[in-house]
Write an enzyme that holds these catalytic residues in place. Sequence first.
Site, PDB file in Angstrom:
ATOM      1  N   HIS A 115      33.760  78.948  71.720  1.00  0.00           N
ATOM      2  CA  HIS A 115      34.419  78.295  70.599  1.00  0.00           C
ATOM      3  C   HIS A 115      33.661  78.454  69.282  1.00  0.00           C
ATOM      4  O   HIS A 115      33.950  77.745  68.310  1.00  0.00           O
ATOM      5  CB  HIS A 115      34.621  76.809  70.898  1.00  0.00           C
TER       6      HIS A 115
ATOM      7  N   LEU B 190      80.779  80.294  67.118  1.00  0.00           N
ATOM      8  CA  LEU B 190      81.997  79.823  66.466  1.00  0.00           C
ATOM      9  C   LEU B 190      82.477  80.768  65.369  1.00  0.00           C
ATOM     10  O   LEU B 190      83.646  80.712  64.976  1.00  0.00           O
ATOM     11  CB  LEU B 190      81.781  78.413  65.895  1.00  0.00           C
TER      12      LEU B 190
ATOM     13  N   GLU C 291      50.351  72.842  59.610  1.00  0.00           N
ATOM     14  CA  GLU C 291      51.071  74.094  59.870  1.00  0.00           C
ATOM     15  C   GLU C 291      52.346  73.822  60.666  1.00  0.00           C
ATOM     16  O   GLU C 291      53.413  74.369  60.367  1.00  0.00           O
ATOM     17  CB  GLU C 291      50.173  75.057  60.635  1.00  0.00           C
ATOM     18  N   ARG C 292      52.239  72.962  61.659  1.00  0.00           N
ATOM     19  CA  ARG C 292      53.414  72.685  62.496  1.00  0.00           C
ATOM     20  C   ARG C 292      54.436  71.832  61.772  1.00  0.00           C
ATOM     21  O   ARG C 292      55.647  71.982  61.996  1.00  0.00           O
ATOM     22  CB  ARG C 292      52.953  72.060  63.810  1.00  0.00           C
TER      23      ARG C 292
ATOM     24  N   GLY D  44      46.993  85.501  71.716  1.00  0.00           N
ATOM     25  CA  GLY D  44      47.962  84.859  70.845  1.00  0.00           C
ATOM     26  C   GLY D  44      47.573  83.420  70.586  1.00  0.00           C
ATOM     27  O   GLY D  44      46.757  83.118  69.731  1.00  0.00           O
TER      28      GLY D  44
ATOM     29  N   ALA E 171      44.525  85.337  59.117  1.00  0.00           N
ATOM     30  CA  ALA E 171      44.545  86.266  60.243  1.00  0.00           C
ATOM     31  C   ALA E 171      43.829  85.654  61.436  1.00  0.00           C
ATOM     32  O   ALA E 171      42.593  85.622  61.479  1.00  0.00           O
ATOM     33  CB  ALA E 171      43.894  87.596  59.844  1.00  0.00           C
TER      34      ALA E 171
ATOM     35  N   GLY F  59      52.474  78.108  67.415  1.00  0.00           N
ATOM     36  CA  GLY F  59      52.401  77.550  68.757  1.00  0.00           C
ATOM     37  C   GLY F  59      53.779  77.547  69.391  1.00  0.00           C
ATOM     38  O   GLY F  59      54.734  77.023  68.819  1.00  0.00           O
TER      39      GLY F  59
END
Length: 385
Positions: A179, A337, A242-243, A132, A125, A364
Amino acid sequence: MDRLIFDADHDLFRDNVRRFMEREVAPHAARWRAAGVVDREVYRKAGQNGFLLTWADEAYGGAGLDDFRYEQIIYEENIRHGEIGFYINLHSGLVAPYIAGLGDADQKARWLPGCVSGDTILAVAMTEPGAGSDLAGMKTRAEDRGDHWLLNGSKTYISNGQLADLVIVAARTDPDKRHALGLFVVERGMPGFERGQPLQKMGLAAQDTSELFFTDVRVPKANLLGVAGEGFRYLGRFLAGERLIAAIGSMATAQKAFDLTLAYVKDRRAFGRPIGAFQNARFRLAELRTELDLAQCFVDQCVLLYNQRKLTPETAAQAKLASSEAEGRMVDLGVQLHGGAGYMAEFEISRMFTDARVTRIFAGTSEIMKEIISRGLGLDDRKMN
């Protein structure tokens, strides 16, 4: 195009995973989409077959496979032959590595066996209603109360929000330091931890997505991952993986959409000839076939780099950007299509179109990926002005 990164052991593993997805996942997919959530039992069955946390140490019940290609195969086969809303990728690839990478010996012994068996389902979370992609702007806070942390705040768009037994929650630990974040493991049943109703989404109907609320939740000190205040750095450490996982999913979806569309235009006729015989269809599919093969080669290379601990945030951002944008073009062409049939929910390409739209947003946005890539080129407007 043949993919050269897999050997015979990988191929055998893929066959086993495919059979599992066809037998234990696909037959339930329509019911799960209607219910808005998958059955908990599918996680247990995946665990029994060794398909959860393949990388986990044998001491925790895992197979100890230090080769991300096995995870890649599971994610691909789930999309091709299972149900994309079964978020096995989130559980095994995104969340569990936080416990394995940041947890101490006691934490790993407490939580990883259940994650491997499927008895414990995971979520993370981070996202908040007003923050965001800007993680530093989150407002959820954790106060050090001596023998525990007191957690307050809310999160939104949380995948596995209803099913999760453990949720890794990012929270601010020092109001004066932008941070300074901590990562806290919140367990099902903790007083003050509540879940909102499942959120209604454009796609991914079987994937339970929720708001989570934390009101004076007493989180034991033993549930803090790593060092308090270092959470922002920790999150950055896991973002490349993650990406990459997002890129793997996008490519699997795009390849499947291509196959469905190719089969359709070969069979469907208009004006006395197959749709695929018209130049527009032929040329557009030729373009996408080329684009998908190029993107797949890049993503596969990123998997090998990830295995060698050499995948950089910039390269992962490139993979995520290229694959999600290619996926978007492919599912859009697939709907086009298919004609009117492509707009009908009974046709899989219609569901794939709505499922795919989020991939240019989560992990992201495409715009954030471009920022990361351009900064890696030394094109940072904060430093150049």
